[in-house]
Design a protein around this motif. Structure first.
Motif, PDB file in Angstrom:
ATOM      1  N   ARG A 215       0.832  -1.200   0.000  1.00 58.91           N
ATOM      2  CA  ARG A 215       0.000   0.000   0.000  1.00 58.91           C
ATOM      3  C   ARG A 215       0.865   1.248   0.000  1.00 58.91           C
ATOM      4  O   ARG A 215       0.592   2.214  -0.681  1.00 58.91           O
ATOM      5  CB  ARG A 215      -0.901   0.007   1.247  1.00 58.91           C
ATOM      6  N   LYS A 216       1.928   1.206   0.814  1.00 58.33           N
ATOM      7  CA  LYS A 216       2.793   2.372   0.933  1.00 58.33           C
ATOM      8  C   LYS A 216       3.456   2.709  -0.402  1.00 58.33           C
ATOM      9  O   LYS A 216       3.661   3.863  -0.729  1.00 58.33           O
ATOM     10  CB  LYS A 216       3.865   2.110   2.009  1.00 58.33           C
ATOM     11  N   THR A 217       3.806   1.674  -1.172  1.00 58.82           N
ATOM     12  CA  THR A 217       4.462   1.921  -2.451  1.00 58.82           C
ATOM     13  C   THR A 217       3.437   2.267  -3.536  1.00 58.82           C
ATOM     14  O   THR A 217       3.807   2.522  -4.674  1.00 58.82           O
ATOM     15  CB  THR A 217       5.250   0.678  -2.926  1.00 58.82           C
ATOM     16  N   GLY A 218       2.172   2.243  -3.182  1.00 63.51           N
ATOM     17  CA  GLY A 218       1.148   2.571  -4.169  1.00 63.51           C
ATOM     18  C   GLY A 218       0.748   1.372  -5.014  1.00 63.51           C
ATOM     19  O   GLY A 218       0.072   1.505  -6.016  1.00 63.51           O
ATOM     20  N   GLY A 219       1.191   0.180  -4.590  1.00 57.28           N
ATOM     21  CA  GLY A 219       0.911  -1.036  -5.366  1.00 57.28           C
ATOM     22  C   GLY A 219      -0.564  -1.418  -5.328  1.00 57.28           C
ATOM     23  O   GLY A 219      -1.235  -1.228  -4.316  1.00 57.28           O
ATOM     24  N   THR A 220      -1.049  -1.957  -6.442  1.00 57.47           N
ATOM     25  CA  THR A 220      -2.449  -2.374  -6.499  1.00 57.47           C
ATOM     26  C   THR A 220      -2.590  -3.870  -6.228  1.00 57.47           C
ATOM     27  O   THR A 220      -3.681  -4.353  -5.981  1.00 57.47           O
ATOM     28  CB  THR A 220      -3.038  -2.127  -7.902  1.00 57.47           C
ATOM     29  N   GLY A 221      -1.485  -4.603  -6.303  1.00 59.91           N
ATOM     30  CA  GLY A 221      -1.566  -6.053  -6.140  1.00 59.91           C
ATOM     31  C   GLY A 221      -1.996  -6.740  -7.424  1.00 59.91           C
ATOM     32  O   GLY A 221      -2.241  -7.944  -7.443  1.00 59.91           O
ATOM     33  N   LEU A 222      -2.071  -5.982  -8.518  1.00 57.73           N
ATOM     34  CA  LEU A 222      -2.514  -6.568  -9.796  1.00 57.73           C
ATOM     35  C   LEU A 222      -1.367  -6.689 -10.799  1.00 57.73           C
ATOM     36  O   LEU A 222      -1.494  -7.374 -11.807  1.00 57.73           O
ATOM     37  CB  LEU A 222      -3.629  -5.712 -10.406  1.00 57.73           C
ATOM     38  N   GLY A 223      -0.246  -6.015 -10.492  1.00 63.99           N
ATOM     39  CA  GLY A 223       0.853  -5.925 -11.461  1.00 63.99           C
ATOM     40  C   GLY A 223       1.318  -7.278 -11.992  1.00 63.99           C
ATOM     41  O   GLY A 223       1.397  -7.483 -13.210  1.00 63.99           O
TER      42      GLY A 223
END
Ligand code: ADP
Length: 259
Positions: A215-223
């Motif tokens: 979350r902190k890195t702005g990741g969506t978990g979909l990459g």
């Protein structure tokens, strides 16, 4: 579940064989569970930034305007959360296009080492603090048939992850090489790594080893789910080697000429 269908012999009219139809419900149930989990996950992922945006906007509305520092800070949070929503929606749309098979591939000749260099340059620009950490090496003039944009997306996603999950000052490597009729694209880092039992799961939609970190890195978990689809679109495969605390190597194996 099995359906037993008696098959009658046409002429003589008596039973001469039985046709058994087996429906694999476990597989159907598994797909149904994945679909249900996905909807629940999407709802949760959308709700979190919306809640933050509403909460901070509400606080701003109540603010009498006498604390410019708070106003700036809260606006920044609202902006970031709105960006997160945008990324999430973009990636969800992209994923659904790929999964619906509506992602046209525009197969052209692509110079893989040039593309790797370009991807590295884009990432260096995006993360100037990691400029000196990223190095590209490998064979020159490696040409394959691929969709340039999709290949770029694969490289950028893997490189972005390498940046996000490794400390500043540690090395990130991109390597391209040929192995027979295949081309290998390796992205390696010296970061936190992935526990062995979680390696297969990182390609699942929304799966993160460390939710707070992502979350902190702005990741969506979909990459990585998107990367896997794009690689498969090219009849290729993706491999991961990783050691917690030591780093990870993501290897994309692509056929030189996918037929
Ligand atoms: P995210 O947006 O969370 O980065 P991804 O689908 O790209 O989503 O990755 C899924 C998860 O896999 C990440 O949350 C992280 O836990 C793990 N991961 C991906 N790349 C790396 C890497 N290079 N090093 C360590 N962990 C990684």
């Amino acid at each position: 579940e099995a359906n037993v269908i008696p098959v009658m012999e046409k002429e003589r009219g008596f039973l001469n064989s039985i046709l058994i139809v087996m429906n694999d419900i476990t597989e159907l149930k598994r797909l149904e569970r994945i679909r249900r989990d996905f909807v629940a996950n999407v709802s949760h992922e959308l709700k979190t930034p919306v809640a933050a945006i509403s909460g901070f906007a509400e606080t701003l509305m109540e603010e009498k305007g006498d604390n410019p520092e708070n106003i700036r800070e809260f606006s920044r949070i609202i902006y970031n959360e709105a960006q997160r929503l945008k990324n999430l929606i973009d990636e969800l749309l992209e994923l659904s296009r790929i999964e619906a098979g509506k992602m046209p591939t525009n197969m052209v000749e692509v110079d893989v080492d040039k593309l790797a260099q370009e991807a590295a340059d884009i990432i260096k620009m995006r993360f100037p603090e990691r400029q000196d950490d990223i190095a590209v090496k490998g064979e020159k003039g490696l040409v394959i048939k691929a969709d340039r944009e999709q290949l770029m997306r694969i490289m950028l996603n893997l490189l972005e992850n390498a940046v996000h999950y490794s400390p500043p000052g540690s090395r990130i490597g991109v390597e391209v090489m040929r192995e027979g009729e295949k081309v290998l694209l390796k992205v390696s880092d010296e970061g936190e790594g992935i526990p062995e039992n979680e390696i297969p799961r990182v390609f699942e939609r929304f799966y993160r080893v460390d939710k707070a970190r992502s979350r902190k890195t702005g990741g969506t978990g979909l990459g990585l789910a998107i990367v896997k689809h794009l690689v498969e679109n090219h009849k290729g495969e993706i491999r991961v080697e990783s050691k917690p605390g030591k780093g990870s190597v993501f290897t994309v194996v692509l056929p030189v000429k996918p037929e």
